[in-house]
Design an enzyme around this catalytic site. Structure first.
Site, short mmCIF file in Angstrom:
data_model
loop_
_atom_site.label_atom_id
_atom_site.label_comp_id
_atom_site.label_asym_id
_atom_site.label_seq_id
_atom_site.Cartn_x
_atom_site.Cartn_y
_atom_site.Cartn_z
N SER A 8 -9.50 10.55 -27.70
CA SER A 8 -10.85 11.12 -27.82
C SER A 8 -11.04 12.21 -26.78
O SER A 8 -11.00 11.94 -25.57
CB SER A 8 -11.90 10.03 -27.61
OG SER A 8 -13.17 10.63 -27.50
N HIS A 31 -9.52 12.60 -31.90
CA HIS A 31 -10.88 12.11 -32.18
C HIS A 31 -11.90 13.03 -31.50
O HIS A 31 -11.79 13.32 -30.31
CB HIS A 31 -10.98 10.68 -31.64
CG HIS A 31 -12.26 9.99 -31.93
ND1 HIS A 31 -12.52 9.36 -33.13
CD2 HIS A 31 -13.36 9.78 -31.16
CE1 HIS A 31 -13.73 8.80 -33.09
NE2 HIS A 31 -14.26 9.04 -31.90
N ASP A 33 -15.93 13.62 -30.83
CA ASP A 33 -17.26 13.00 -30.81
C ASP A 33 -18.36 14.05 -30.84
O ASP A 33 -18.45 14.88 -29.93
CB ASP A 33 -17.42 12.15 -29.54
CG ASP A 33 -16.55 10.90 -29.58
OD1 ASP A 33 -16.63 10.16 -30.57
OD2 ASP A 33 -15.81 10.68 -28.60
N MET A 35 -22.30 14.47 -30.58
CA MET A 35 -23.51 13.76 -30.14
C MET A 35 -24.67 14.75 -30.05
O MET A 35 -24.49 15.87 -29.57
CB MET A 35 -23.29 13.13 -28.77
CG MET A 35 -22.08 12.22 -28.70
SD MET A 35 -22.02 11.40 -27.10
CE MET A 35 -20.41 10.61 -27.19
N HIS A 64 -16.21 12.14 -35.40
CA HIS A 64 -17.12 10.99 -35.31
C HIS A 64 -18.52 11.52 -35.00
O HIS A 64 -18.79 11.97 -33.89
CB HIS A 64 -16.62 10.06 -34.18
CG HIS A 64 -17.50 8.89 -33.90
ND1 HIS A 64 -17.38 8.12 -32.76
CD2 HIS A 64 -18.53 8.32 -34.61
CE1 HIS A 64 -18.28 7.15 -32.78
NE2 HIS A 64 -19.00 7.26 -33.87
N MET A 66 -22.17 11.20 -34.10
CA MET A 66 -23.21 10.33 -33.51
C MET A 66 -24.48 11.17 -33.47
O MET A 66 -24.96 11.56 -32.40
CB MET A 66 -22.78 9.85 -32.13
CG MET A 66 -21.74 8.74 -32.20
SD MET A 66 -20.86 8.52 -30.66
CE MET A 66 -19.68 9.86 -30.84
N MET A 135 -17.69 0.09 -33.71
CA MET A 135 -17.87 0.50 -32.32
C MET A 135 -17.71 -0.72 -31.41
O MET A 135 -18.35 -1.75 -31.62
CB MET A 135 -19.25 1.12 -32.10
CG MET A 135 -19.44 2.50 -32.73
SD MET A 135 -18.24 3.75 -32.20
CE MET A 135 -18.54 3.82 -30.42
N ASP A 173 -13.37 1.85 -31.48
CA ASP A 173 -13.68 2.97 -30.57
C ASP A 173 -14.55 2.47 -29.42
O ASP A 173 -15.66 1.99 -29.65
CB ASP A 173 -14.42 4.05 -31.39
CG ASP A 173 -14.76 5.29 -30.58
OD1 ASP A 173 -14.33 5.40 -29.42
OD2 ASP A 173 -15.47 6.16 -31.15
C1 DX5 Z 1 -18.22 6.80 -27.33
C2 DX5 Z 1 -17.30 7.62 -28.19
C3 DX5 Z 1 -15.87 7.36 -27.92
C4 DX5 Z 1 -15.42 7.64 -26.50
C5 DX5 Z 1 -14.56 6.47 -26.10
O1 DX5 Z 1 -19.49 6.77 -27.86
O2 DX5 Z 1 -17.53 7.43 -29.57
O3 DX5 Z 1 -15.02 8.02 -28.85
O4 DX5 Z 1 -14.71 8.83 -26.34
O5 DX5 Z 1 -14.25 6.61 -24.77
P1 DX5 Z 1 -13.48 5.48 -23.96
O6 DX5 Z 1 -12.17 5.27 -24.64
O7 DX5 Z 1 -13.35 6.06 -22.59
O8 DX5 Z 1 -14.34 4.25 -23.99
ZN ZN Z 2 -15.98 8.22 -30.96
#
Ligand code: DX5
Ligand code: ZN
Length: 218
Positions: A8, A31, A33, A35, A64, A66, A135, A173
């Site tokens: 990620s 991956h 993210d 947000m 992903h 969010m 999650m 994740d």
């Molecule tokens: C968190 C993200 C993850 C994040 C995980 O909300 O969706 O993808 O990058 O990070 P680690 O592996 O550090 O928990």
């Molecule tokens: Zn993620």
């Protein structure tokens, strides 16, 4: 069992994505993210950045979302040609309809569930999805500890998928590292996102191989 490891880039250097991505040769996916500071209390980046990542990345992008307004945005990410677009079940009234639109635009479709969202509520829609993301932390931030209760939820999800004879990937994740990846693999996960446990090491590929070996041995 085939195991997929997805670093990620939330844990990468945001000002140097090109050189950060160049350090990864052994992963299956990257991956990404997204947000929006509304669905989760954190903000990353949007379409324009993913368009550029799509040009730079040595590996297919696993997006992903969010964000709140997935009905407005999810297909736009698919149109960039990314490998997969995963949105949160909590963010739309009609997950299966959105899955169809994402697949029609050429990406795999994924459905993500926050830790407290019951998986049974969505099991009947899993046949419409290429991947289900459970999650294992509250979404929003990297570097958190895995929530133990989510391991049972992964097991339940595996049972629900197997009962339907689905080959849908089961992705996890949040808080994943060498100390727990085997347990998650035993619970039935096959696709593993890891941010801090990969990017905190200088040799990312060595870490990816350790994680993969631990999951495969499980
Ligand atoms: C968190 C993200 C993850 C994040 C995980 O909300 O969706 O993808 O990058 O990070 P680690 O592996 O550090 O928990
Ligand atoms: Zn993620």
């Amino acid at each position: 069992m085939s195991v997929r490891i997805c670093p990620s880039i939330l844990s990468a250097d945001f000002a140097n994505f090109e050189s950060e991505l160049a350090t990864i040769t052994d992963s299956d996916l990257i991956h990404v993210d997204i947000m929006d500071n509304h669905f989760v209390p954190n903000l990353t980046f949007g379409l324009a950045t993913v368009a550029r990542l799509q040009q730079l990345s040595p590996k297919p992008l696993d997006v992903h979302l969010m964000i709140e307004n997935v009905d407005r945005w999810a297909v736009e990410y698919a149109k960039l040609g990314v490998f997969s677009v995963t949105f949160h079940a909590e963010a739309t009234e009609n997950p299966t309809e959105l899955a169809k639109l994402i697949k029609a635009a050429g990406s795999r479709a994924g459905i993500a569930l926050k830790p407290k969202t019951p998986v049974a509520n969505y099991a009947d829609s899993f046949s419409q999805f290429d991947q289900v993301l459970i999650m294992t932390v509250e979404p929003g931030f990297g570097g958190q500890s895995l929530i133990e209760a989510t391991v049972q939820k992964v097991r339940d999800t595996r049972e629900l998928l197997d009962a339907r004879a689905l080959s849908t990937w089961l992705q996890v994740d949040g808080g994943i590292g060498l100390e727990n990846i085997a347990r998650l693999a035993n619970a039935g996960a096959d696709t593993f996102v890891a941010g801090s446990s990969i990017f905190s090491h200088l040799d990312r590929n060595a870490q990816i191989e350790l994680l993969r070996a631990a999951a495969q041995a499980a």
